[in-house]
Design a protein around this motif. Structure first.
Motif, PDB file in Angstrom:
ATOM      1  N   UNK A 181      -7.803  -5.321   6.582  1.00  0.00           N
ATOM      2  CA  UNK A 181      -8.245  -6.562   7.219  1.00  0.00           C
ATOM      3  C   UNK A 181      -8.171  -7.764   6.280  1.00  0.00           C
ATOM      4  N   UNK A 182      -7.420  -7.635   5.186  1.00  0.00           N
ATOM      5  CA  UNK A 182      -7.249  -8.747   4.252  1.00  0.00           C
ATOM      6  C   UNK A 182      -5.943  -9.484   4.513  1.00  0.00           C
ATOM      7  N   UNK A 183      -5.908 -10.754   4.101  1.00  0.00           N
ATOM      8  CA  UNK A 183      -4.683 -11.552   4.117  1.00  0.00           C
ATOM      9  C   UNK A 183      -4.558 -12.180   2.734  1.00  0.00           C
ATOM     10  N   UNK A 184      -3.383 -12.010   2.120  1.00  0.00           N
ATOM     11  CA  UNK A 184      -3.175 -12.402   0.734  1.00  0.00           C
ATOM     12  C   UNK A 184      -2.357 -13.681   0.637  1.00  0.00           C
ATOM     13  N   UNK A 185      -2.817 -14.583  -0.203  1.00  0.00           N
ATOM     14  CA  UNK A 185      -2.146 -15.868  -0.378  1.00  0.00           C
ATOM     15  C   UNK A 185      -0.825 -15.687  -1.119  1.00  0.00           C
ATOM     16  N   UNK A 186       0.159 -16.550  -0.855  1.00  0.00           N
ATOM     17  CA  UNK A 186       1.461 -16.450  -1.529  1.00  0.00           C
ATOM     18  C   UNK A 186       1.306 -16.450  -3.057  1.00  0.00           C
ATOM     19  N   UNK A 187       1.966 -15.526  -3.707  1.00  0.00           N
ATOM     20  CA  UNK A 187       1.954 -15.445  -5.167  1.00  0.00           C
ATOM     21  C   UNK A 187       0.699 -14.850  -5.764  1.00  0.00           C
ATOM     22  N   UNK A 188      -0.251 -14.428  -4.930  1.00  0.00           N
ATOM     23  CA  UNK A 188      -1.535 -13.974  -5.457  1.00  0.00           C
ATOM     24  C   UNK A 188      -1.431 -12.656  -6.223  1.00  0.00           C
ATOM     25  N   UNK A 207      -0.281 -13.478  -9.763  1.00  0.00           N
ATOM     26  CA  UNK A 207      -1.361 -14.181 -10.463  1.00  0.00           C
ATOM     27  C   UNK A 207      -2.476 -13.213 -10.849  1.00  0.00           C
ATOM     28  N   UNK A 208      -2.776 -12.274  -9.970  1.00  0.00           N
ATOM     29  CA  UNK A 208      -3.824 -11.291 -10.275  1.00  0.00           C
ATOM     30  C   UNK A 208      -3.406 -10.382 -11.428  1.00  0.00           C
ATOM     31  N   UNK A 209      -2.144  -9.970 -11.441  1.00  0.00           N
ATOM     32  CA  UNK A 209      -1.647  -9.159 -12.557  1.00  0.00           C
ATOM     33  C   UNK A 209      -1.807  -9.907 -13.877  1.00  0.00           C
ATOM     34  N   UNK A 210      -1.466 -11.187 -13.859  1.00  0.00           N
ATOM     35  CA  UNK A 210      -1.577 -12.010 -15.069  1.00  0.00           C
ATOM     36  C   UNK A 210      -3.049 -12.188 -15.461  1.00  0.00           C
ATOM     37  N   UNK A 211      -3.922 -12.413 -14.483  1.00  0.00           N
ATOM     38  CA  UNK A 211      -5.341 -12.614 -14.769  1.00  0.00           C
ATOM     39  C   UNK A 211      -5.965 -11.357 -15.370  1.00  0.00           C
ATOM     40  N   UNK A 212      -5.620 -10.205 -14.828  1.00  0.00           N
ATOM     41  CA  UNK A 212      -6.168  -8.953 -15.363  1.00  0.00           C
ATOM     42  C   UNK A 212      -5.732  -8.752 -16.806  1.00  0.00           C
ATOM     43  N   UNK A 213      -4.441  -8.970 -17.067  1.00  0.00           N
ATOM     44  CA  UNK A 213      -3.920  -8.779 -18.426  1.00  0.00           C
ATOM     45  C   UNK A 213      -4.493  -9.810 -19.391  1.00  0.00           C
ATOM     46  N   UNK A 214      -4.570 -11.057 -18.951  1.00  0.00           N
ATOM     47  CA  UNK A 214      -5.076 -12.132 -19.812  1.00  0.00           C
ATOM     48  C   UNK A 214      -6.516 -11.871 -20.244  1.00  0.00           C
ATOM     49  N   UNK A 215      -7.320 -11.303 -19.332  1.00  0.00           N
ATOM     50  CA  UNK A 215      -8.732 -11.062 -19.631  1.00  0.00           C
ATOM     51  C   UNK A 215      -8.999  -9.678 -20.199  1.00  0.00           C
ATOM     52  N   UNK A 216      -7.948  -8.894 -20.394  1.00  0.00           N
ATOM     53  CA  UNK A 216      -8.108  -7.570 -20.963  1.00  0.00           C
ATOM     54  C   UNK A 216      -8.996  -6.667 -20.136  1.00  0.00           C
ATOM     55  N   UNK A 217      -8.906  -6.818 -18.818  1.00  0.00           N
ATOM     56  CA  UNK A 217      -9.771  -6.060 -17.922  1.00  0.00           C
ATOM     57  C   UNK A 217      -9.054  -4.819 -17.399  1.00  0.00           C
ATOM     58  N   UNK A 218      -9.726  -3.689 -17.494  1.00  0.00           N
ATOM     59  CA  UNK A 218      -9.177  -2.486 -16.876  1.00  0.00           C
ATOM     60  C   UNK A 218      -9.287  -2.570 -15.363  1.00  0.00           C
TER      61      UNK A 218
END
Length: 347
Positions: free
Chosen positions: A98-105, A108-119
């Motif tokens: 039931x989700x709808x994902x914004x273009x390019x999200x 961006x999420x892959x980059x955000x996870x890596x940038x913040x060192x989050x598992x």
């Protein structure tokens, strides 16, 4: 190995699945090509509507049929664990139908996870609400969630606080299997928070935030589904649901009761202006404190005002959820009934 595997569990989601998969497949582009750099796995979990046919109609989407549900598993955990075992991505994204994902999200999420060192990276979507009771109740629930799971503490490695939203939960593959994935939390109906707690206890970084820029969701499509869904979750989300219910009932009593007192008392007794002024000041203070709290829900100002009318319903759902978990020992969701075990997550 691919960059990303997107896993979408779907049980009788024909009404919304098309929009979800359309928003995901549209993110394929040069350098991030669906099928080459990433994949989508849609897990048909015993659907009796057109869910499977809709998933099959999207080019590039791999459709899996979840195995028969076995004792000790919830449907969602079983479906996503089955898909995770077949996924080829270095990063796994579990997201609801039931989700709808914004273009390019996704990128961006892959980059955000890596940038913040989050598992683990999890987003709380912008919630789409329709009808009076959704618009009134949802701000109440989400404002309480914001208080119970403050993102500053959730994102702090030194804090034990942990939270995630299963509508968008991105996790490093190696870390996911290291903690046992959804198999380790097979029987809990609050699998997103349980997985986050498990990972944080293992010293793995978590990043959690409200993300209207990335994803939106319509959690419930009817009042009965909303009642069933929050009955399933509320007693697990809040450590003292009965106390919380008492506090919110007190809020409602003061917000609705003081104006009635101001109207009724002068008709049965003399009332000094100072007494009236004191009651008005108390009422204004209660309203201010209430709206300051509910504004944290990220819903519109109008919906926050409407939420006053849903305070008795919120209290009733807290009590109902507590009764189902503590007294009846079972909850229902999407045509399945689950026996309740302790929500404690083992290390």
């Amino acid at each position: 190995m691919l960059q990303l595997s997107v896993i979408v569990p779907a049980r009788n989601e024909a009404e919304v699945l098309g929009d979800c998969l359309r928003s995901l497949t549209a993110q394929s582009e040069i350098g991030f090509s669906l099928g080459s750099e990433w994949e989508i796995l849609c897990v048909n979990d015993g659907s009796t509507d057109g869910t499977r046919a809709i998933a099959k109609s999207f080019a590039g989407v791999t459709v899996l049929d979840a195995p028969l549900l076995t004792l000790g598993w919830t449907g969602k955990s079983a479906a996503v664990w089955f898909a995770a075992a077949q996924a080829r991505g270095a990063v796994l994204l579990f997201t609801d139908a039931d989700t709808v994902h914004e273009p390019g999200s996704l990128q961006r999420a892959l980059h955000e996870r890596e940038k913040n060192g989050a598992a683990l990276l999890s987003y709380s979507p912008r919630q789409i609400v329709q009808g009076f009771w959704q618009r009134a109740l949802m701000p109440l629930v989400f404002s309480e969630l914001t208080v119970a799971f403050p993102t500053k503490l959730v994102n702090d490695p030194a804090s034990a606080a942990a939270a995630a939203n299963g509508q968008f939960l991105m996790v490093e593959r190696e870390a996911y299997f290291k903690v046992g994935g959804h198999k380790a939390i097979a029987g809990t109906v609050l699998e997103d928070v349980a997985l986050a707690r498990r990972m944080k206890r293992k010293g793995m970084g978590i990043r959690f935030r409200y993300a209207p820029d990335a994803v939106s969701a319509r959690m419930y499509r009817s009042l009965s589904a909303m009642i069933e869904g929050w009955t399933k979750n509320l007693a697990l989300l809040f450590p003292l649901p009965m106390l919380l219910g008492l506090m919110r009932m007190l809020d409602f009593g003061l917000i609705a009761g003081i104006p009635l007192l101001l109207w009724a008392l002068p008709r049965v007794m003399l009332m000094a202006n100072t007494q009236k002024d004191a009651l008005i000041l108390v009422w204004v203070w209660v309203l201010f404190r209430y709206f300051r709290r509910v504004a944290k829900s990220n819903f519109s100002a109008l919906n926050c005002v409407l939420s006053i009318a849903a305070l008795p319903l919120f209290v009733a759902l807290l009590v109902r959820s507590w009764m189902h978990h503590k007294l009846l020992g079972r909850v229902s969701w999407k045509g399945r009934e689950y026996p309740m075990r302790s929500p404690k997550v083992n290390d």
